[in-house]
Scaffold this active site. Structure first.
Site, PDB file in Angstrom:
ATOM      1  N   ASP A 394       0.846  -1.187   0.000  1.00 55.41           N
ATOM      2  CA  ASP A 394       0.000   0.000   0.000  1.00 55.41           C
ATOM      3  C   ASP A 394       0.887   1.245   0.000  1.00 55.41           C
ATOM      4  O   ASP A 394       2.046   1.185   0.420  1.00 55.41           O
ATOM      5  CB  ASP A 394      -0.903  -0.040   1.238  1.00 55.41           C
ATOM      6  CG  ASP A 394      -1.754   1.208   1.361  1.00 55.41           C
ATOM      7  OD1 ASP A 394      -2.390   1.594   0.371  1.00 55.41           O
ATOM      8  OD2 ASP A 394      -1.777   1.808   2.452  1.00 55.41           O
ATOM      9  N   ASP A 592      -1.586  -0.763   6.087  1.00 56.23           N
ATOM     10  CA  ASP A 592      -1.816  -0.268   7.443  1.00 56.23           C
ATOM     11  C   ASP A 592      -3.263   0.111   7.737  1.00 56.23           C
ATOM     12  O   ASP A 592      -3.612   0.365   8.891  1.00 56.23           O
ATOM     13  CB  ASP A 592      -0.938   0.955   7.704  1.00 56.23           C
ATOM     14  CG  ASP A 592      -1.464   2.199   6.989  1.00 56.23           C
ATOM     15  OD1 ASP A 592      -1.969   2.059   5.852  1.00 56.23           O
ATOM     16  OD2 ASP A 592      -1.392   3.294   7.578  1.00 56.23           O
ATOM     17  N   ASP A 596      -7.079  -2.117   3.846  1.00 58.02           N
ATOM     18  CA  ASP A 596      -6.097  -3.127   3.447  1.00 58.02           C
ATOM     19  C   ASP A 596      -6.406  -4.505   4.030  1.00 58.02           C
ATOM     20  O   ASP A 596      -5.785  -5.495   3.632  1.00 58.02           O
ATOM     21  CB  ASP A 596      -4.690  -2.713   3.902  1.00 58.02           C
ATOM     22  CG  ASP A 596      -4.214  -1.436   3.221  1.00 58.02           C
ATOM     23  OD1 ASP A 596      -4.487  -1.294   2.014  1.00 58.02           O
ATOM     24  OD2 ASP A 596      -3.590  -0.597   3.888  1.00 58.02           O
TER      25      ASP A 596
END
Length: 704
Positions: A394, A592, A596
């Site tokens: 990410d 995080d 996600d």
């Protein structure tokens, strides 16, 4: 200790209240929860007492039996017929008292139909002792085939006593070594101070840490350790968090920022509000998480488990076949040779080595990872991490700081300070994340904020208000168009900043554009170093983000990431990972946020940033405590070293048994006339277990 839950280090499904032994493997159970104070080990204390009794008696017995060989004189000639009874007198307390735990576990293993190492020890020592007892008390019952050429009967009291003593030595060494595997975690808990300094109306007061309650105000002096988790309410300092994150650079802490118990305060004085105490602190949760993970099973253990399940019955069958072959075809005295070989086979074949090979490496490795800021949920995640070839990562909060900052101030007709002053004054009443970035920029530049009247937030567009009597508009291009503000004068510069991935915020006064601010999420410290290190290890890096294409490309170009998937929803990230897996990829996902979590769960290994959301951490197999991607490099090194250590242990375990059992059965006799003594077999069996544990303990000092 009776109210404490205990579990087996090799069979975590075995749990009970109070100490005891595992019905599967016979090993001593250990406390399931790690505490700062090392609990007494009744098993180690008991075995230590038995060893103190067994060792002197065994030494005297061996000296008496082997006196001619060792000292040139023996007791056999001097005592004559009384010497066998002296051997019986010396061996009985060693075998029947010092060795009683082994016989109890052997009986339990047979009763539960779960044969283990103690089955073999019990059968071997029991056979040697009982045969010698019969030969001493009623020698007439011993057949001629078991007698020597002179009609004498060999006794094996010293062999039975030496076996018990050597197994006790091995057990004591093993118990001490197993205690060392949790010592690094216990050392973490010991970092929390024993007392805290609570701020009270009458002055500060020291009180034990277990009396601190959420909401208490605590003073942390320079050089002191933070007592519990909480938030700074007064002062500022640099705090060394390396014991949690593995990062040596102290973290700056000021009012409103979180601090964790056990971390070391620098030169500044702090007052903090306690929020999480006792078992709820991050430090305590990390220790218990690692302790739980240490007892999980890695896929590599399945091979050892499958072999161990049939190992003991096969060894008993081999011992029986060895006895029969020696008794039928062996040289005289056949019975003596048959008994010696069968007992040696039973003793040398230690399934404990197979059982310890994987769990010991996992236990030590996860403790080492915790000290380096890498938390592994279970052994399977650690093993899978070694095999990963693709990393989907990410952007926001992982490769970037996850906190937007003002990167560009572009005035049009006003000075930079005045432009920032107008923008920050207006944004003071806004709760938008970009407003925080503008306010932080003003604070860093000591810009004085002005009073705002008629403030109004326009959802999705920006804010308006009056500053010093002039109407001010702040927002995106759509809001400017709605307000009739001409943006043409700033278009070239706006496009340039937009191509760099910045979010543009325009400012207009009295209907005229006076400037714009470029806001972006800066690259996280260490992200470039981490990406470079991971790529050098052959990992393919894929960025998956919900952010716009331009912002994603900017970050990717700076970090050298070639594959970018922008504008992705949570389900899109999950599908991306699934496609990579369908193409035979072994995929790890690092993220995080809440968005996600589906992708983290889908990946072969989910990697959560410790600074992220709880749901992301819960969905991941690996957590990087400090939220620094460089810790992932350490996690990969840990994974490779652990699997290498496990393979070494398994090779040693299988090789030891493949070599030891034939030697014990008499493979050397046709060539060299040598038959392995049961005493030598017992020493080799104990040494094998200690060797596997010692090899695993090397991971404690692994450089990450």
């Amino acid at each position: 200790m009776a109210g404490v839950e205990f579990t087996c280090p090799m069979h975590p499904e075995v749990q009970q209240l109070g100490p005891g032994t595992c019905p599967d493997c016979g090993m001593a159970l250990e406390p399931a929860e790690i505490t700062a104070e090392e609990p007494p080990n009744p098993e180690l204390e008991d075995f230590g007492r038995r060893l103190w009794v067994a060792a002197p008696a065994t030494a005297v017995l061996v000296a008496g039996v082997m006196g001619d060989m060792l000292f040139g004189f023996g007791l056999a000639e001097g005592l004559g017929a009384a010497f066998p009874w002296l051997q019986l007198l010396l061996a009985t307390p060693v075998v029947l008292w010092a060795g009683m735990p082994f016989f109890e576990r052997a009986w339990d293993s047979l009763r539960n139909r779960r044969p283990n190492m103690f089955t073999l020890i019990g059968l071997g020592t029991g056979a040697a002792y009982l045969y010698s007892l019969v030969a001493t008390a009623t020698p007439g019952l011993i057949p001629a085939v078991a007698r020597d050429a002179a009609g004498g009967v060999a006794l094996y009291f010293e062999a039975a006593a030496v076996i018990v003593t050597l197994v006790l030595v091995g057990q004591v060494l093993e118990l001490r070594a197993r205690a060392r595997t949790s010592r690094s975690l216990r050392e973490l808990l010991e970092l929390a101070p024993a007392v805290a300094l609570r701020v009270e109306d009458g002055g500060d007061r020291n009180l034990p840490l277990d009396q601190v309650r959420p909401g208490d105000l605590l003073r942390v002096r320079p050089g002191d350790r933070i007592p519990v988790d909480g938030t700074v309410v007064e002062g500022s300092s640099a705090v060394d968090e390396s014991m949690l994150t593995g990062e040596p650079v102290p973290a700056s802490k000021t009012v409103g920022e979180a601090v964790a118990g056990g971390t070391l305060n620098g030169r500044g004085a702090l007052v903090m509000r306690a929020e999480r105490v006792g078992r709820d602190t991050l430090l305590a949760q990390i220790v218990q998480l690692v302790a739980k993970a240490q007892r999980s099973r890695a896929p590599a253990q399945r091979l050892a488990d499958a072999v161990a399940a049939v190992f003991v019955p096969v060894v008993i069958a081999v011992a029986a076949a060895t006895f029969g072959l020696w008794l039928t075809f062996g040289p005289e005295p056949r019975g003596t040779h048959a008994l010696v070989a069968a007992v040696a086979v039973l003793i040398i074949a230690c399934p404990c080595v197979l059982g310890l090979a994987t769990p010991m490496s996992i236990m030590v490795a996860l403790g080492r990872g915790a000290r380096a800021g890498v938390l592994v949920r279970d052994a399977e995640s650690l093993e899978r991490l070694e095999k990963v070839d693709t990393l989907v990562v990410d952007k926001t909060g992982t490769l970037t700081e996850g906190r937007p900052v003002v990167e560009s101030i572009v005035p049009v007709g006003l000075g930079s300070s005045r432009l920032l002053q107008l923008a920050a004054s207006l944004e003071r009443s806004s709760g938008h994340p970009l407003a925080e970035a503008i306010l932080d920029a003003a604070k860093q530049r000591d810009v004085e904020l002005l009073a705002v009247r008629d403030f109004e937030a326009v959802p999705g567009l920006g804010v308006t208000g009056s500053v010093e009597g002039s109407p001010v508009v702040l927002g995106n291009a759509k809001l400017m168009e709605r307000q009739g503000v001409d943006l043409e004068a700033a278009r070239p510069r706006a496009e340039a900043h937009g191509r760099r991935g910045q979010t543009l915020v325009y400012v207009a006064v009295g209907g005229e554009l006076v400037g714009l601010l470029g806001i972006a999420d800066p690259i996280a410290d260490g992200a470039a170093e981490a990406v470079g290190a991971l790529r050098s290890e052959g990992l393919e890096i894929v960025m998956a983000t919900g952010d716009a294409e331009a912002a994603a490309r900017r970050v990717a170009e700076e970090l050298g990431i070639d594959r970018v998937a922008a504008g992705m929803l949570p389900e899109d990230k999950q599908r991306l990972i699934q496609r990579l897996q369908d193409a035979d990829g072994r995929v790890a996902m690092a993220g995080d946020g809440v968005n996600d979590a589906p992708a983290l769960a889908q990946a072969d290994v989910g990697i959560a940033m410790g600074t992220g959301s709880d749901v992301a951490i819960e969905s991941a197999g690996v957590t990087l405590v400090g939220g620094d991607l460089r810790a992932l490099v350490r996690a990969r090194r840990l994974s490779r070293a652990t699997l290498r250590n496990i393979r070494q242990n398994l090779i040693f375990a299988f090789g030891y048994n493949a070599l030891g059992i034939p030697l014990a059965a008499g493979a050397l006799y046709p060539l060299f006339g040598m038959l392995l003594s049961p005493m030598v077999a017992a020493a080799a069996m104990s040494l094998s277990s200690v060797s596997v544990i010692t090899n695993a303990l090397r991971l404690r000092n692994l450089r990450l």
